[in-house]
Design a protein around this motif. Structure first.
Motif, PDB file in Angstrom:
ATOM      1  N   VAL A 129       0.838  -1.203   0.000  1.00 31.60           N
ATOM      2  CA  VAL A 129       0.000   0.000   0.000  1.00 31.60           C
ATOM      3  C   VAL A 129       0.871   1.250   0.000  1.00 31.60           C
ATOM      4  CG1 VAL A 129      -1.560   1.353   1.464  1.00 31.60           C
ATOM      5  CG2 VAL A 129      -2.045  -1.067   1.019  1.00 31.60           C
ATOM      6  N   MET A 175      -9.170  -2.089  -1.199  1.00 29.08           N
ATOM      7  CA  MET A 175      -7.798  -1.675  -0.925  1.00 29.08           C
ATOM      8  C   MET A 175      -7.493  -0.288  -1.484  1.00 29.08           C
ATOM      9  SD  MET A 175      -4.235  -3.386  -2.237  1.00 29.08           S
ATOM     10  CE  MET A 175      -4.088  -4.802  -1.153  1.00 29.08           C
ATOM     11  N   LEU A 178      -7.195   2.342   1.069  1.00 33.08           N
ATOM     12  CA  LEU A 178      -5.932   2.355   1.815  1.00 33.08           C
ATOM     13  C   LEU A 178      -4.843   3.036   1.000  1.00 33.08           C
ATOM     14  CD1 LEU A 178      -5.899  -1.272   3.285  1.00 33.08           C
ATOM     15  CD2 LEU A 178      -6.833   0.820   4.305  1.00 33.08           C
ATOM     16  N   ARG A 181      -5.498   6.759   1.191  1.00 27.12           N
ATOM     17  CA  ARG A 181      -5.066   7.304   2.485  1.00 27.12           C
ATOM     18  C   ARG A 181      -3.548   7.431   2.533  1.00 27.12           C
ATOM     19  NH1 ARG A 181      -6.373   4.017   7.938  1.00 27.12           N
ATOM     20  NH2 ARG A 181      -4.903   2.578   6.924  1.00 27.12           N
ATOM     21  N   SER A 182      -2.837   6.440   2.023  1.00 27.11           N
ATOM     22  CA  SER A 182      -1.385   6.496   1.998  1.00 27.11           C
ATOM     23  C   SER A 182      -0.885   7.638   1.113  1.00 27.11           C
ATOM     24  CB  SER A 182      -0.827   5.155   1.490  1.00 27.11           C
ATOM     25  OG  SER A 182       0.571   5.195   1.367  1.00 27.11           O
ATOM     26  N   THR A 199     -15.182   6.119  -0.200  1.00 22.65           N
ATOM     27  CA  THR A 199     -14.637   4.764  -0.127  1.00 22.65           C
ATOM     28  C   THR A 199     -15.773   3.752  -0.139  1.00 22.65           C
ATOM     29  OG1 THR A 199     -14.554   4.821   2.307  1.00 22.65           O
ATOM     30  CG2 THR A 199     -12.566   5.490   1.112  1.00 22.65           C
ATOM     31  N   THR A 202     -13.781  -0.207   2.048  1.00 24.61           N
ATOM     32  CA  THR A 202     -12.341  -0.176   2.345  1.00 24.61           C
ATOM     33  C   THR A 202     -12.066  -0.738   3.739  1.00 24.61           C
ATOM     34  OG1 THR A 202     -11.838   1.677   0.894  1.00 24.61           O
ATOM     35  CG2 THR A 202     -10.383   1.356   2.781  1.00 24.61           C
ATOM     36  N   PHE A 204     -10.294  -0.306   6.478  1.00 21.44           N
ATOM     37  CA  PHE A 204      -9.388   0.612   7.169  1.00 21.44           C
ATOM     38  C   PHE A 204      -8.700  -0.054   8.359  1.00 21.44           C
ATOM     39  CE2 PHE A 204     -12.158   3.654   4.972  1.00 21.44           C
ATOM     40  CZ  PHE A 204     -11.199   4.455   4.381  1.00 21.44           C
ATOM     41  N   ASP A 243      -0.694  -6.091   4.044  1.00 18.07           N
ATOM     42  CA  ASP A 243      -1.261  -4.792   4.408  1.00 18.07           C
ATOM     43  C   ASP A 243      -2.744  -4.888   4.757  1.00 18.07           C
ATOM     44  OD1 ASP A 243       0.976  -3.132   4.267  1.00 18.07           O
ATOM     45  OD2 ASP A 243       0.820  -2.955   2.090  1.00 18.07           O
ATOM     46  N   ARG A 282       1.624  -0.054   9.602  1.00 15.81           N
ATOM     47  CA  ARG A 282       0.387   0.205  10.345  1.00 15.81           C
ATOM     48  C   ARG A 282       0.674   0.960  11.643  1.00 15.81           C
ATOM     49  NH1 ARG A 282      -0.579  -5.075   8.544  1.00 15.81           N
ATOM     50  NH2 ARG A 282       0.079  -5.960  10.540  1.00 15.81           N
ATOM     51  N   GLY A 358     -14.135   3.625   8.722  1.00 17.23           N
ATOM     52  CA  GLY A 358     -13.060   4.596   8.604  1.00 17.23           C
ATOM     53  C   GLY A 358     -13.193   5.794   9.510  1.00 17.23           C
TER      54      GLY A 358
END
Length: 491
Positions: A129, A175, A178, A181-182, A199, A202, A204, A243, A282, A358
């Motif tokens: 991710v 995914m 994620l 968010r990354s 989303t 997802t 989370f 992940d 994480r 989330g």
């Protein structure tokens, strides 16, 4: 990486439409991007369903998808490239089915001012991710700059910007949320240029099914075990699978519930290095939380039987359809005997509902399976409403008795009877089932469910190998779908 498939044409192009001026990025989920050999161009993932079944049914059929040591060591792996969004239904053991993204793309196309406002971000979902988040940050920034320049040069498009310039909107499935968010955490100024993030299912907080992906056929036998072993051997090489390991306490030890550690991951068949790397990522996200997703709208599935925790016994992972409660301080809630209190929170069949919200204050629950969240008409109507800055559609109201569908995780064998299970109903009145062969579109069976074990079940036998879509309709016109893969009998 941009989707290089042909342009989509909206049927009402040229008419006055309620559209957004923003740049929209579609981010698919795990299994949701086609993958090709970068040297030969051969398709590795995104195959037609019958070819997936053949690959899973023989040793070495998935070898090209294994992540190699060279890929893990490379700063930018080049052996495999993502060539577009998923075009055909896909299926893997445990993860079950993934629908193609045609309907989602058409929905977004109907909400933008011009097709050039859309970025279909395909990525190598085998990789981490964090890595894919870095690529998305670069592509999203480039896309916003390019679209803004296009709008500025066009008098017709510039008229949409009387009260502001375009911003980004992310529509992310599974995914993909994620990865989004990354990306926003990696490039801080990207968040300020983002209007909203939608989303769809997802995880989370991760998905307990990731542990089952890493455990192969240890709790199965026969052809089912062989299929799951092949998938496990592949999954164990993929950083992206690690992940998805739960970031909540999911391992039931009787009087306590603990997190899944890298040592435990190694004990169930995973790679301790990849497990530790994912755990470090994480932990970093927890200790230095990124900015909240801008105007986050989370759509998540409910009412489907969903693995929420696990029990590990002698290296074998046993799924549990129950989640454990914690108080505001994060401490386990216990009963009078000191035992952890649990309840079945259900979910979308892959991600349990609390792992997919989330933390947003605007969650939208829909009684759907995970793969269908990016295809269902209620979910798509909601996406369209948010894109055009209106929200008339939030899906059907939730209530006890919503239909749920449970199918075998590892597929079934041609010519052998198996059972499908329906939840949320105790009587078959008004409930109909239909099984359609994906490649031909032909209806193969209409099994009649009957009351059994507090729910409804039906016995099914499918004579021909292939991928099938099982659809269940209720008297209230609700519909739930899921895939099942049928394999050749063992020689």
């Amino acid at each position: 990486m941009k989707d290089t498939s042909g342009p989509l044409r909206h049927p009402e192009a040229g008419r006055a439409r309620d559209v957004t001026r923003d740049a929209v990025v579609i981010v698919p989920g795990i299994m949701g991007s086609e993958l090709r050999d970068a040297r030969t161009g051969d398709l590795l993932w995104g195959l037609k369903p019958r070819m997936i079944g053949r690959a899973l049914g023989r040793d070495g059929g998935l070898a090209a998808l294994h992540v190699t040591e060279a890929e893990l060591a490379a700063e930018r792996p080049v052996r495999v490239r993502a060539s577009g969004l998923l075009a055909f239904p896909a299926w893997l053991p445990v993860l079950r089915g993934a629908e193609p993204y045609h309907d989602l793309c058409r929905t977004v196309l109907g909400a933008v001012a011009d097709e050039r406002a859309i970025l279909r971000f395909a990525y190598d979902w085998r990789l981490s991710v964090a890595y894919n988040g870095g690529l998305l940050a670069e592509e999203a920034r480039r896309h916003l700059d390019t679209w803004t320049a296009t709008v500025t040069r066009s008098p017709e498009l510039r008229g949409l910007c009387t009260d502001g310039m375009p911003r980004l909107v992310f529509v992310a499935h599974s995914m993909g949320g994620l990865v989004t968010r990354s990306a926003l955490a990696r490039q801080g100024d990207l968040a300020s240029d983002t209007r909203t993030v939608i989303t769809l299912g997802t995880p989370f907080l991760g998905a307990a099914k990731a542990a089952l992906m890493l455990n192969g056929g240890r709790n199965a036998s026969g052809a089912e075990a062989a299929v799951r072993d092949r998938a496990q051997a592949m999954a164990a090489t993929m950083p992206g699978v690690y992940d998805l390991v739960p970031d909540y306490r999911c391992v039931d030890e009787g009087r306590d519930v603990i997190r899944l550690t890298p040592a435990m991951i190694a004990g169930i068949g995973g790679d301790p290095y990849l497990g530790a790397t994912a755990a470090g990522f994480r932990e970093a996200m927890r200790s230095e939380p990124p900015p909240r997703l801008p105007d986050h709208r989370a759509v998540y599935g409910t009412s489907q039987p969903t693995v929420q925790s696990i029990r590990i016994d002698s290296g074998v992972v046993h799924p549990q359809h129950r989640a454990f409660r914690a108080d505001a301080r994060g401490l386990l809630v216990r009963d009078a005997n000191g035992m952890p209190v649990w309840s079945d929170r259900q979910g979308d069949g892959t991600v349990y509902r609390d792992a997919a919200s989330g933390g947003t204050g605007k969650p939208v629950p829909l009684p759907l399976q995970h793969g269908a969240l990016a295809k269902d008409r209620h979910a798509l109507a909601y996406v369209h409403g948010v894109l055009t800055e209106q929200e008339p559609h939030t899906g059907p109201p939730m209530a006890p008795g919503e239909l749920g569908l449970d199918l075998p995780d590892a597929g079934v064998i041609a010519g052998r009877p198996w059972r499908l299970r329906l939840t949320g109903r105790t009587r078959p009145t008004g409930v109909t089932c239909e099984i359609v062969q994906v490649e031909t579109g032909a209806t193969i069976s209409r099994p009649r469910p009957s009351t059994s074990d507090g729910g409804l079940t039906a016995t099914v036998t499918l004579p021909v190998p292939g991928l099938y879509r099982v659809g269940v309709h209720g008297s209230d016109r609700k519909r739930v779908t899921q895939f099942v893969m049928v394999f050749e009998p063992e020689p």
